[in-house]
Design an enzyme around this catalytic site. Structure first.
Site, PDB file in Angstrom:
ATOM      1  N   SER A  14       0.860  -1.177   0.000  1.00  0.00           N
ATOM      2  CA  SER A  14       0.000   0.000   0.000  1.00  0.00           C
ATOM      3  C   SER A  14       0.901   1.233   0.000  1.00  0.00           C
ATOM      4  O   SER A  14       1.696   1.394  -0.915  1.00  0.00           O
ATOM      5  CB  SER A  14      -0.954  -0.035   1.197  1.00  0.00           C
ATOM      6  N   HIS A  41      -3.138  -1.114  -2.968  1.00  0.00           N
ATOM      7  CA  HIS A  41      -4.310  -0.274  -2.716  1.00  0.00           C
ATOM      8  C   HIS A  41      -4.243   0.950  -3.619  1.00  0.00           C
ATOM      9  O   HIS A  41      -3.267   1.693  -3.593  1.00  0.00           O
ATOM     10  CB  HIS A  41      -4.356   0.162  -1.251  1.00  0.00           C
ATOM     11  N   ASP A 134      -4.479  -4.795   6.162  1.00  0.00           N
ATOM     12  CA  ASP A 134      -4.870  -5.672   5.064  1.00  0.00           C
ATOM     13  C   ASP A 134      -3.669  -6.553   4.707  1.00  0.00           C
ATOM     14  O   ASP A 134      -2.547  -6.081   4.631  1.00  0.00           O
ATOM     15  CB  ASP A 134      -5.308  -4.851   3.845  1.00  0.00           C
TER      16      ASP A 134
END
Length: 188
Positions: A14, A41, A134
């Protein structure tokens, strides 16, 4: 018809992803024997240029994954914005617009869990820099299926939350500096 790949690599990242991926993917040789799936992401309404950037930087072909696309060894597949990346067996990619997971679509957890069901012990999954957790649950699923877990050393990550959460979920994972991850992948 080509044989289905015998293994795969999943990478989740991310915040700070571009720098981290730039330290790993360009170092992999053109003969790398597995497909690589990269889940980053991304903002849902913007077009991603990650595949184009890495296609120029890497010896391997880098593309944005498409629904029902055949999986080929030696290709880097980037999950497109606003879609979860799943696998239909070892042969095809499936994209899903199911609910966001931890405010993310694509979700690293969703992709890793799907891949762990397909490749089990032949899967290597890597968690890189990121600002949420995540990927931790997905990495644990990879380990439960006998796969190999790699986590970027949080001390060198742009954002430490994601690798730290992965370490808590998978305390026996391989914790490596970015400079060591591409070598590790070449030796699997």
């Amino acid at each position: 018809m080509k044989d289905d790949p015998k293994g795969a690599v999943m990478i989740g990242a991310s915040a700070g992803a571009l720098e981290a991926l730039s330290a790993i993917l360009p170092r992999l040789p053109a003969t790398f024997p597995y497909p690589i799936f990269v889940i980053v992401h991304l903002p849902p309404k913007k077009r991603s240029v990650l595949a184009a950037i890495f296609d120029l930087k890497c010896q391997l072909r880098a593309i944005e994954a498409e629904d029902k696309e055949p999986v080929e060894a030696g290709t880097i597949y980037f999950a497109p914005p606003d879609y979860h990346l799943l696998l239909e067996g070892r042969a095809h990619i499936a994209l899903s617009s199911d609910e966001e997971v931890l405010f993310s679509r694509p979700s690293i957890d969703v992709a890793f869990e799907s891949a762990s069901e397909v490749w089990g012990p032949q899967l290597t999954a890597v968690i890189l820099t990121g600002a949420n957790h995540d990927g931790a649950r997905g990495l644990a699923a990879v380990m439960r299926s006998g796969g190999t877990a790699v986590i970027q050393n949080p001390s060198e990550a742009y954002a430490q939350a994601m690798p730290e959460a992965a370490m808590r979920a998978c305390p026996s994972a391989n914790i490596l500096n970015l400079s060591m991850i591409s070598t590790f992948l070449q030796n699997i």
